[in-house]
Design an enzyme around this catalytic site. Structure first.
Site, PDB file in Angstrom:
ATOM      1  CG  LEU A   1       5.997  -8.411  -3.674  1.00 28.00           C
ATOM      2  CD1 LEU A   1       4.513  -8.404  -3.358  1.00 28.00           C
ATOM      3  CD2 LEU A   1       6.791  -7.758  -2.540  1.00 28.00           C
TER       4      LEU A   1
ATOM      5  N   GLY B   1       5.219 -10.418  -9.954  1.00 23.85           N
ATOM      6  CA  GLY B   1       6.385 -11.289  -9.786  1.00 23.85           C
ATOM      7  C   GLY B   1       7.540 -10.637  -9.062  1.00 23.85           C
TER       8      GLY B   1
ATOM      9  CE1 TYR C   1      -6.149 -10.541 -18.974  1.00 24.14           C
ATOM     10  CE2 TYR C   1      -6.802 -12.644 -18.054  1.00 24.14           C
ATOM     11  CZ  TYR C   1      -6.545 -11.308 -17.896  1.00 24.14           C
ATOM     12  OH  TYR C   1      -6.663 -10.750 -16.648  1.00 24.14           O
TER      13      TYR C   1
ATOM     14  N   GLY D   1       2.822  -8.795  -6.963  1.00 30.26           N
ATOM     15  CA  GLY D   1       3.317  -7.551  -7.556  1.00 30.26           C
ATOM     16  C   GLY D   1       3.977  -7.788  -8.904  1.00 30.26           C
TER      17      GLY D   1
ATOM     18  CB  SER E   1      -0.787  -8.132  -9.507  1.00 26.34           C
ATOM     19  OG  SER E   1      -0.834  -8.126 -10.910  1.00 26.34           O
TER      20      SER E   1
END
Length: 346
Positions: free
Chosen positions: A241, A239, A53, A237, A234
């Site tokens: 959703l 973002g 990350y 999803g 997630s």
């Protein structure tokens, strides 16, 4: 905030986990620290990171997420009150900048990865150390059809577990977990641990949301029967959703506006399902994001839901979803949509 035991370990985690993959890309160090502090103020004691990350992975930013978490831990002195999780990358996925592309899950790579993460995090131990994806070739990240292909360089699972066992014995990690794993893989890890007295996996971190319920098909039973609960990532999803990307919208600064890698949420079926879930939430006077999070949170196979945000305002809004109890009418509506368009974003 509620808390739950992590697998069969003696580690207790908050039912909400702060995901950090935006730290160092979409979030500055100061913004990362603000999110971490807000999460702590709301009782979140579980933080999830990864050596690769932030996302998308790039040589110039790799490791910044762990460094930002580490600088916050140093500034606050809260290390001993938190459960810290991170991950080692699996077999190469175009990340030559990590250990010069040496990413097989063997002893040398895992030991090197742990040492580097400990330095970046500024700690002497990692509470949950996860394999980011399998070493073997399998279905991950949206692939739905399994094609059997034996990789001659594949590291045996027992060799990976042996390496992790050494790190547990050395006190550098406390528990181990899987990520982006399959039912066969999870059971194989569990069986080998039992047969050989090796570390038992405590969790599985896979994608799970209203638009991706594939975990329910095989892994949910394993999670419950084997005390190896899901850490869903997630849950919104990517973002989608929230409804903010409907009708082709691309808000400034949003993940899918900035990056093109999240294609699993852009199919016609996905957009149809997302639109229906957002409409269902609004029909019942609910915030779409909070409804989506409440659905994930209520599942008995979930240990802790991983949420990420790019602002403290987003994070505050998302936290409201964990206090929401969905009515029978909303749950019936969710199941009707799921039957019509089952898991369009695997």
């Amino acid at each position: 905030m509620d808390y739950r035991r992590l697998g069969r370990t003696d580690i207790e985690v908050s039912r909400v986990c702060l995901g950090t993959m935006t730290f160092g890309e979409q979030n500055t160090e100061a913004e990362a620290h603000a999110q971490l502090s807000l999460a702590h103020d709301h009782g979140i004691t579980f933080i999830d990171a990864a050596e690769m990350y932030p996302v998308p992975p790039k040589p110039e930013t790799q490791g910044l997420t762990e460094r930002y978490v580490g600088s916050w831990l140093k500034a606050t002195g809260l290390r001993d009150k938190l459960v810290l999780a991170t991950k080692v990358v699996g077999a190469a996925r175009d990340m030559k900048h990590i250990r010069n592309g040496s990413s097989r899950l063997n002893g040398a790579n895992i030991r090197a990865a742990v040492e580097d993460s400990l330095v970046r995090l500024g700690t002497d131990r990692i509470d949950l150390y996860q394999l980011h994806w399998p070493d073997r070739k399998t279905t991950t990240f949206g692939q739905t059809t399994y094609v059997h292909e034996v990789d001659p360089e594949e590291v045996p699972i027992e060799a990976t577990l042996d390496a992790l066992a050494g790190l547990v014995e050395a006190g550098k990690i406390r528990a181990v977990g899987l990520s982006n794993e399959t039912p066969w893989g999870a059971m194989r890890f569990l069986a080998l641990a039992e047969q050989r007295g090796l570390p038992r996996v405590a969790s599985i971190q896979n994608a799970y949301s209203l638009v991706n319920r594939t975990f329910e098909q095989g892994l949910a039973e394993i999670a419950l029967r084997e005390d190896c609960g899901l850490l869903p990532y997630s849950p919104l999803g990517g973002g989608t959703l929230t409804g903010k990307y409907l009708n082709g919208a691309r808000p400034a600064g949003a993940r899918m506006t900035l990056f093109t890698r999240f294609t699993r949420y852009n199919s016609a079926e996905a957009l149809d399902a997302i639109g229906r879930y957002v409409a269902l939430a609004r029909e019942h006077g609910l915030d779409p994001a909070q409804m989506a999070l409440a659905f994930v949170h209520r599942q008995p196979f979930v240990t802790s839901t991983i949420i990420g945000a790019t602002s403290v305002e987003q994070l505050k809004q998302d936290l409201g979803g964990f206090d929401l109890v969905l009515s029978d009418a909303v749950l019936a509506g969710i199941e009707a949509i799921h039957r019509a368009i089952p898991s369009p974003c695997p």
